[in-house]
Design an enzyme around this catalytic site. Structure first.
Site, PDB file in Angstrom:
ATOM      1  N   HIS A 107      52.547  34.058  57.675  1.00 52.80           N
ATOM      2  CA  HIS A 107      53.620  33.332  56.973  1.00 52.80           C
ATOM      3  C   HIS A 107      53.787  33.841  55.543  1.00 52.80           C
ATOM      4  O   HIS A 107      52.945  34.593  55.040  1.00 52.80           O
ATOM      5  CB  HIS A 107      53.263  31.836  56.931  1.00 52.80           C
ATOM      6  CG  HIS A 107      52.056  31.571  56.089  1.00 52.80           C
ATOM      7  ND1 HIS A 107      50.774  31.635  56.571  1.00 52.80           N
ATOM      8  CD2 HIS A 107      51.937  31.277  54.757  1.00 52.80           C
ATOM      9  CE1 HIS A 107      49.922  31.382  55.596  1.00 52.80           C
ATOM     10  NE2 HIS A 107      50.595  31.162  54.479  1.00 52.80           N
ATOM     11  N   SER A 109      53.997  32.110  51.923  1.00 50.71           N
ATOM     12  CA  SER A 109      53.840  30.821  51.231  1.00 50.71           C
ATOM     13  C   SER A 109      54.934  30.638  50.196  1.00 50.71           C
ATOM     14  O   SER A 109      55.237  31.566  49.431  1.00 50.71           O
ATOM     15  CB  SER A 109      52.493  30.751  50.503  1.00 50.71           C
ATOM     16  OG  SER A 109      51.432  30.925  51.384  1.00 50.71           O
ATOM     17  N   TYR A 190      52.859  29.679  41.466  1.00 53.30           N
ATOM     18  CA  TYR A 190      52.342  30.526  40.387  1.00 53.30           C
ATOM     19  C   TYR A 190      53.424  30.801  39.335  1.00 53.30           C
ATOM     20  O   TYR A 190      54.598  30.866  39.665  1.00 53.30           O
ATOM     21  CB  TYR A 190      51.837  31.841  40.978  1.00 53.30           C
ATOM     22  CG  TYR A 190      50.761  31.580  41.978  1.00 53.30           C
ATOM     23  CD1 TYR A 190      49.427  31.533  41.613  1.00 53.30           C
ATOM     24  CD2 TYR A 190      51.086  31.294  43.305  1.00 53.30           C
ATOM     25  CE1 TYR A 190      48.436  31.226  42.532  1.00 53.30           C
ATOM     26  CE2 TYR A 190      50.104  30.983  44.230  1.00 53.30           C
ATOM     27  CZ  TYR A 190      48.787  30.949  43.830  1.00 53.30           C
ATOM     28  OH  TYR A 190      47.827  30.625  44.734  1.00 53.30           O
ATOM     29  N   PRO A 193      55.506  34.187  40.477  1.00 53.11           N
ATOM     30  CA  PRO A 193      55.362  34.202  41.935  1.00 53.11           C
ATOM     31  C   PRO A 193      55.524  35.627  42.479  1.00 53.11           C
ATOM     32  O   PRO A 193      56.418  36.342  42.038  1.00 53.11           O
ATOM     33  CB  PRO A 193      56.506  33.313  42.433  1.00 53.11           C
ATOM     34  CG  PRO A 193      57.129  32.698  41.250  1.00 53.11           C
ATOM     35  CD  PRO A 193      56.691  33.458  40.037  1.00 53.11           C
ATOM     36  N   SER A 194      54.627  36.014  43.352  1.00 52.44           N
ATOM     37  CA  SER A 194      54.703  37.334  43.964  1.00 52.44           C
ATOM     38  C   SER A 194      54.736  37.063  45.467  1.00 52.44           C
ATOM     39  O   SER A 194      53.718  36.746  46.072  1.00 52.44           O
ATOM     40  CB  SER A 194      53.472  38.125  43.526  1.00 52.44           C
ATOM     41  OG  SER A 194      53.408  39.327  44.206  1.00 52.44           O
ATOM     42  N   HIS A 196      54.871  37.293  49.301  1.00 51.58           N
ATOM     43  CA  HIS A 196      54.233  38.253  50.204  1.00 51.58           C
ATOM     44  C   HIS A 196      53.833  37.572  51.507  1.00 51.58           C
ATOM     45  O   HIS A 196      53.811  36.335  51.595  1.00 51.58           O
ATOM     46  CB  HIS A 196      52.977  38.807  49.533  1.00 51.58           C
ATOM     47  CG  HIS A 196      51.960  37.734  49.269  1.00 51.58           C
ATOM     48  ND1 HIS A 196      51.932  37.019  48.087  1.00 51.58           N
ATOM     49  CD2 HIS A 196      50.977  37.218  50.043  1.00 51.58           C
ATOM     50  CE1 HIS A 196      50.954  36.132  48.148  1.00 51.58           C
ATOM     51  NE2 HIS A 196      50.363  36.220  49.333  1.00 51.58           N
ATOM     52  N   SER A 198      50.545  37.687  53.910  1.00 51.64           N
ATOM     53  CA  SER A 198      49.187  38.214  54.101  1.00 51.64           C
ATOM     54  C   SER A 198      48.974  38.481  55.586  1.00 51.64           C
ATOM     55  O   SER A 198      49.325  37.646  56.426  1.00 51.64           O
ATOM     56  CB  SER A 198      48.152  37.203  53.600  1.00 51.64           C
ATOM     57  OG  SER A 198      48.322  37.014  52.213  1.00 51.64           O
TER      58      SER A 198
HETATM   59  P1  AMP Z   1      48.818  33.503  50.923  1.00 56.01           P
HETATM   60  O1  AMP Z   1      49.004  34.670  51.821  1.00 56.01           O
HETATM   61  O2  AMP Z   1      50.104  32.836  50.553  1.00 56.01           O
HETATM   62  O3  AMP Z   1      47.743  32.569  51.384  1.00 56.01           O
HETATM   63  O4  AMP Z   1      48.332  34.090  49.521  1.00 56.01           O
HETATM   64  C1  AMP Z   1      47.094  34.761  49.393  1.00 56.01           C
HETATM   65  C2  AMP Z   1      46.550  34.506  48.028  1.00 56.01           C
HETATM   66  O5  AMP Z   1      47.335  35.159  47.042  1.00 56.01           O
HETATM   67  C3  AMP Z   1      46.527  33.057  47.637  1.00 56.01           C
HETATM   68  O6  AMP Z   1      45.207  32.569  47.730  1.00 56.01           O
HETATM   69  C4  AMP Z   1      47.010  33.054  46.204  1.00 56.01           C
HETATM   70  O7  AMP Z   1      46.117  32.358  45.369  1.00 56.01           O
HETATM   71  C5  AMP Z   1      47.013  34.519  45.836  1.00 56.01           C
HETATM   72  N1  AMP Z   1      47.923  34.874  44.742  1.00 56.01           N
HETATM   73  C6  AMP Z   1      47.457  35.424  43.623  1.00 56.01           C
HETATM   74  N2  AMP Z   1      48.474  35.635  42.764  1.00 56.01           N
HETATM   75  C7  AMP Z   1      49.604  35.211  43.341  1.00 56.01           C
HETATM   76  C8  AMP Z   1      50.974  35.170  42.922  1.00 56.01           C
HETATM   77  N3  AMP Z   1      51.375  35.629  41.744  1.00 56.01           N
HETATM   78  N4  AMP Z   1      51.869  34.656  43.783  1.00 56.01           N
HETATM   79  C9  AMP Z   1      51.489  34.228  44.976  1.00 56.01           C
HETATM   80  N5  AMP Z   1      50.196  34.240  45.422  1.00 56.01           N
HETATM   81  C10 AMP Z   1      49.255  34.723  44.620  1.00 56.01           C
END
Ligand code: AMP
Length: 251
Positions: A107, A109, A190, A193-194, A196, A198
């Protein structure tokens, strides 16, 4: 004697007492009721939740399990997980980390994982529906590989960063979700926000090891992107609250 049978006892005793009151000639007889022993009647279970990281491939909870708190997050579900198999296995072969795992429920986030209390679930999901209603569907694409670590540094992720066009749409949703979270005094996303998706994860902070092969991972992505990551139209926003799943349609 169970708590319920004590309630039955009270019922029959009060009927007797009413019969006495209707007959003025008879003075109400005060019944002495036994004090119920409810010590063995569980109203709320008392056992504590114990985490066992061995049951979760070494993952540890990043915030404690608390009765009544519902772990919740907003996300876009990626519907074509099975197409990612080749990309994942080529990444795994390239990464200098032995305990890499495939992420469950792939997914993107759109919020952090926050905790909602039960009576806020309905208003929260209504607010989400209202804001999502006004947003257009869009095509989702990816442009590069990025490595992320969670704030606790307990997990590191190999992720696919969304492309510029998708980013614009996703940020619009993140902004609206953040407004709702702020209304409920919950942590917003965040500051930078980045966005993505995972696809692989490992325990601990392995950012340095994984970043050392980032160029190779990006080359693999460019080779596989046509086959593995066909553009999909995003027409729903999802929300998970505890074990409940919600889905809201975009326009
Ligand atoms: P997710 O795949 O959404 O679970 O994201 C993996 C990890 O990326 C999360 O544990 C977030 O804490 C980390 N993360 C670190 N920096 C960012 C950012 N700028 N934006 C979104 N996620 C982030």
């Amino acid at each position: 004697m169970s708590g319920l049978s004590y309630i039955c006892d009270y019922g029959s005793s009060s009927e007797d007492s009413d019969a006495y009151l209707e007959d003025n000639s008879v003075k109400a007889k005060k019944l002495k009721l036994p004090t119920p022993n409810l010590g063995n009647v569980p109203v709320v279970g008392t056992e504590d939740h114990v985490d066992d990281p061995d049951l979760h491939k070494g993952r540890t909870r990043v915030f404690p399990h608390k009765r009544g708190d519902w772990a919740s997050y907003v996300y876009i579900r990626y519907p074509e997980e099975e197409n990612l198999a080749t990309l994942m296995s080529r990444f795994m072969a390239e990464c200098p980390v032995s305990d890499l795992h495939v992420c469950d429920d792939i997914h993107i986030s759109l919020s952090r994982t926050v905790t909602l209390i039960y009576h806020l679930i309905t208003p929260f999901t209504k607010s989400l529906k209202n804001v999502v209603d006004g947003i257009d569907s869009f095509d989702l694409g990816f442009e590069s590989v990025k490595i992320y670590c969670n704030e606790e540094k307990s997990r590191t992720f190999v992720s696919l960063a969304v492309d510029h066009f998708s980013n614009k749409f996703l940020l619009k949703i993140v902004d609206k979700v953040d407004d709702i979270l702020a209304d409920y005094k919950l942590p917003t996303f965040y500051d930078n926000p980045s966005l993505h998706m995972s696809i692989l994860w490992t325990t601990g902070d392995k950012k340095a090891e994984l970043t050392s092969v980032l160029e190779n991972l990006n080359n693999i992505l460019y080779q596989e992107v046509e086959k593995c990551l066909k553009t999909i139209t995003v027409d729903k926003v999802n929300c998970k609250i505890g074990n409940k799943f919600y889905q809201f349609a975009l326009q």
